[in-house]
Scaffold this motif. Sequence first.
Motif, PDB file in Angstrom:
ATOM      1  N   VAL A   1       0.850  -1.189   0.000  1.00  0.00           N
ATOM      2  CA  VAL A   1       0.000   0.000   0.000  1.00  0.00           C
ATOM      3  C   VAL A   1       0.890   1.245   0.000  1.00  0.00           C
ATOM      4  O   VAL A   1       1.796   1.347   0.823  1.00  0.00           O
ATOM      5  CB  VAL A   1      -0.932   0.020   1.225  1.00  0.00           C
ATOM      6  CG1 VAL A   1      -1.768   1.292   1.248  1.00  0.00           C
ATOM      7  CG2 VAL A   1      -1.828  -1.214   1.221  1.00  0.00           C
ATOM      8  N   LYS A   2       0.662   2.141  -0.937  1.00  0.00           N
ATOM      9  CA  LYS A   2       1.511   3.320  -1.056  1.00  0.00           C
ATOM     10  C   LYS A   2       0.681   4.590  -1.118  1.00  0.00           C
ATOM     11  O   LYS A   2      -0.323   4.652  -1.831  1.00  0.00           O
ATOM     12  CB  LYS A   2       2.354   3.242  -2.352  1.00  0.00           C
ATOM     13  CG  LYS A   2       3.515   2.304  -2.278  1.00  0.00           C
ATOM     14  CD  LYS A   2       4.781   2.978  -1.766  1.00  0.00           C
ATOM     15  CE  LYS A   2       5.592   2.071  -0.872  1.00  0.00           C
ATOM     16  NZ  LYS A   2       6.441   1.111  -1.428  1.00  0.00           N
ATOM     17  N   ARG A   3       1.129   5.614  -0.393  1.00  0.00           N
ATOM     18  CA  ARG A   3       0.522   6.941  -0.540  1.00  0.00           C
ATOM     19  C   ARG A   3       1.044   7.542  -1.835  1.00  0.00           C
ATOM     20  O   ARG A   3       2.261   7.637  -2.049  1.00  0.00           O
ATOM     21  CB  ARG A   3       0.926   7.808   0.638  1.00  0.00           C
ATOM     22  CG  ARG A   3       0.502   9.244   0.496  1.00  0.00           C
ATOM     23  CD  ARG A   3       0.876  10.043   1.734  1.00  0.00           C
ATOM     24  NE  ARG A   3      -0.258  10.770   2.241  1.00  0.00           N
ATOM     25  CZ  ARG A   3      -0.489  11.046   3.506  1.00  0.00           C
ATOM     26  NH1 ARG A   3       0.352  10.622   4.433  1.00  0.00           N
ATOM     27  NH2 ARG A   3      -1.548  11.743   3.852  1.00  0.00           N
ATOM     28  N   VAL A   4       0.144   7.940  -2.685  1.00  0.00           N
ATOM     29  CA  VAL A   4       0.518   8.429  -4.010  1.00  0.00           C
ATOM     30  C   VAL A   4      -0.363   9.632  -4.317  1.00  0.00           C
ATOM     31  O   VAL A   4      -1.591   9.538  -4.249  1.00  0.00           O
ATOM     32  CB  VAL A   4       0.299   7.306  -5.062  1.00  0.00           C
ATOM     33  CG1 VAL A   4       0.325   7.851  -6.474  1.00  0.00           C
ATOM     34  CG2 VAL A   4       1.327   6.189  -4.908  1.00  0.00           C
ATOM     35  N   ASN A   5       0.235  10.783  -4.614  1.00  0.00           N
ATOM     36  CA  ASN A   5      -0.614  11.928  -4.927  1.00  0.00           C
ATOM     37  C   ASN A   5      -1.135  11.865  -6.366  1.00  0.00           C
ATOM     38  O   ASN A   5      -0.729  10.990  -7.142  1.00  0.00           O
ATOM     39  CB  ASN A   5       0.130  13.247  -4.642  1.00  0.00           C
ATOM     40  CG  ASN A   5       1.280  13.492  -5.608  1.00  0.00           C
ATOM     41  OD1 ASN A   5       1.209  13.123  -6.777  1.00  0.00           O
ATOM     42  ND2 ASN A   5       2.339  14.108  -5.108  1.00  0.00           N
ATOM     43  N   SER A   6      -2.024  12.772  -6.714  1.00  0.00           N
ATOM     44  CA  SER A   6      -2.717  12.624  -7.997  1.00  0.00           C
ATOM     45  C   SER A   6      -1.791  12.754  -9.206  1.00  0.00           C
ATOM     46  O   SER A   6      -1.983  12.073 -10.217  1.00  0.00           O
ATOM     47  CB  SER A   6      -3.877  13.625  -8.098  1.00  0.00           C
ATOM     48  OG  SER A   6      -4.969  13.142  -7.338  1.00  0.00           O
ATOM     49  N   ASP A   7      -0.761  13.605  -9.129  1.00  0.00           N
ATOM     50  CA  ASP A   7       0.186  13.702 -10.239  1.00  0.00           C
ATOM     51  C   ASP A   7       0.964  12.398 -10.396  1.00  0.00           C
ATOM     52  O   ASP A   7       1.194  11.931 -11.513  1.00  0.00           O
ATOM     53  CB  ASP A   7       1.194  14.846  -9.986  1.00  0.00           C
ATOM     54  CG  ASP A   7       0.557  16.203 -10.230  1.00  0.00           C
ATOM     55  OD1 ASP A   7      -0.508  16.248 -10.882  1.00  0.00           O
ATOM     56  OD2 ASP A   7       1.127  17.213  -9.763  1.00  0.00           O
ATOM     57  N   GLN A   8       1.372  11.854  -9.262  1.00  0.00           N
ATOM     58  CA  GLN A   8       2.103  10.584  -9.315  1.00  0.00           C
ATOM     59  C   GLN A   8       1.210   9.469  -9.851  1.00  0.00           C
ATOM     60  O   GLN A   8       1.628   8.651 -10.673  1.00  0.00           O
ATOM     61  CB  GLN A   8       2.615  10.216  -7.921  1.00  0.00           C
ATOM     62  CG  GLN A   8       3.708  11.156  -7.430  1.00  0.00           C
ATOM     63  CD  GLN A   8       4.013  10.979  -5.952  1.00  0.00           C
ATOM     64  OE1 GLN A   8       3.175  10.498  -5.185  1.00  0.00           O
ATOM     65  NE2 GLN A   8       5.209  11.377  -5.542  1.00  0.00           N
TER      66      GLN A   8
END
Lengths: 265, 265
Positions: B148-155
């Motif tokens: 599980v990874k925190r990923v922002n919308s650009d990423q």
Amino acid sequence: MISVVILGAGNVAHHLYKAFFSSENVTVTQWYNRNIQSMRPFNNEVQLTDNLSQLIEADIYIIAVSDDAISELSQQLPFEDRLVVHTSGSVSPYDIDMKNRRGILYPLQTFSREANIDFSEVPLCIETLMRKDYDQLKELGQSISNNVKRVNSDQRASLHLAAVFVNNFTNQLFRIAHEITESQGAEFDLLKPLILETANKVQDLSPFKAQTGPAKRNDKKTIKRHLKMLDNEDHKDIYKLMTASIQKTHAPAFSIKKLKKIKKD
Amino acid sequence: MISVVILGAGNVAHHLYKAFFSSENVTVTQWYNRNIQSMRPFNNEVQLTDNLSQLIEADIYIIAVSDDAISELSQQLPFEDRLVVHTSGSVSPYDIDMKNRRGILYPLQTFSREANIDFSEVPLCIETLMRKDYDQLKELGQSISNNVKRVNSDQRASLHLAAVFVNNFTNQLFRIAHEITESQGAEFDLLKPLILETANKVQDLSPFKAQTGPAKRNDKKTIKRHLKMLDNEDHKDIYKLMTASIQKTHAPAFSIKKLKKIKKD
Ligand SMILES: NC(=O)c1ccc[n+]([C@@H]2O[C@H](COP(=O)([O-])OP(=O)(O)OC[C@H]3O[C@@H](n4cnc5c(N)ncnc54)[C@H](OP(=O)(O)O)[C@@H]3O)[C@@H](O)[C@H]2O)c1
Ligand SMILES: NC(=O)c1ccc[n+]([C@@H]2O[C@H](COP(=O)([O-])OP(=O)(O)OC[C@H]3O[C@@H](n4cnc5c(N)ncnc54)[C@H](OP(=O)(O)O)[C@@H]3O)[C@@H](O)[C@H]2O)c1
């Protein structure tokens, strides 16, 4: 028992040597390379030489040197009328000097020294110029691989070309994906399970049936957004060309004009 | 115990349902689709509905419908201030109606109904608009995946774009290889071990280091022969573009003029 001499000590030669060494039906009588250094670790197992005039008798001689060196090395062999094969996907059997009987043992896999390969799963494409040599080369192949196929030179050339698409070009797509993710600080590692599944899927399903995604769906909004995100012009060109290719494969009824437009946009 | 309601009954919804059903920390309270048919086999396990006004309370609502339908469906939800996430790689969290708390649970894998996927290996990219929702979504993700990874919308957008390269475009290269081999009566099946090894190789090695072949070696003779063999103009274009791309990656010192020439030839 089939006896072989291996000539060359690069990636393929090393993997072949190990596969033959583990086989009960084959003995590697001798291993030649112009430079003996990289074979030293095997000194206790097999006779090594860097001198062509000292080559000893064997059933089959396997030339596993760089494509460009095959022809010349074959001319230097100090014997005649023995079975000599090379391991290249793209070199003709006629490039081997005609004083010997000629053939091909082409392992359709990518080899590097570090990576372990289960040779029993490597497809071996074989061909001999003389019918009488075929059975022995087949037996040699079957002693190390469960997947030995008679393949003529045109077919072998097409497999070698296709291998460039599924290996080199595919790997470059991975590289581009690496650049795209890194440029946003995202992790390329997150794509690895998808990369594996993409390869797994076509083991049972045709690539035609396995296709999904915006190009196949002709999802114009997503395609446009993707093209806008790509700031590398080469990556943009590849995106357009691959999208057009998918659409041509999956919608032959599409107007060709429309596709040309996408390609050029 | 986290309670969830799944909305949608396509590929992703089915795989999510099964993963949650096997998890001890999650209970699927209800499963909604506009059409109840495909959920029938699960009638004994979970409450099914095709009526949005009958949605019951849960900790998290997961909208797993087609990208274009996410926004409208979110507007129709008959409640406020609950956590609502969608599963899309390319849709903004702001597309979810603002009457609820919003987030993303994007599984970075290709799903089809037939193929079994080990969900514990699927990377889950998560994002919430409000900090206080993050921990619960993370807990939900970790109950079914080890990645599980925190990923922002650009990423996330860059991962989705990169996924098109490593999945859709790669699969199209497999398709082209299929066409090339079949046109010579060679078997595409012979390429399957190479396809697997190509994907395996980049699990440990960077695509940069994994590259081999005529483009990287700048083996002009082979490249020329390959271009001559390709009679499909689109395949020729792809060959040239991918070859130029590999050469640019591996020999930045190459004169750009030369590369442009290859591309146009
Ligand atoms: N690698 C693969 O994935 C792969 C797959 C299928 C088929 N093949 C084919 O297998 C053959 C060998 O490829 P490889 O990858 O094993 O090559 P490699 O690792 O680059 O090794 C090349 C070998 O050829 C020798 N050599 C080069 N030039 C020579 C010359 N002028 N005279 C004598 N020996 C020379 C080298 O000797 P030194 O050790 O002294 O440099 C080395 O032993 C090629 O025909 C290739 O097309 C390769
Ligand atoms: N498939 C993948 O590999 C994958 C991977 C990662 C993320 N995603 C994302 O996951 C989401 C779902 O994808 P999927 O592949 O599961 O899609 P799918 O298999 O095509 O299923 C689409 C679902 O959306 C419903 N739907 C479509 N239009 C609707 C509308 N106007 N109103 C209400 N429901 C509607 C469909 O209902 P019916 O059953 O009644 O048609 C169906 O349940 C998408 O956001 C996608 O981007 C997909």
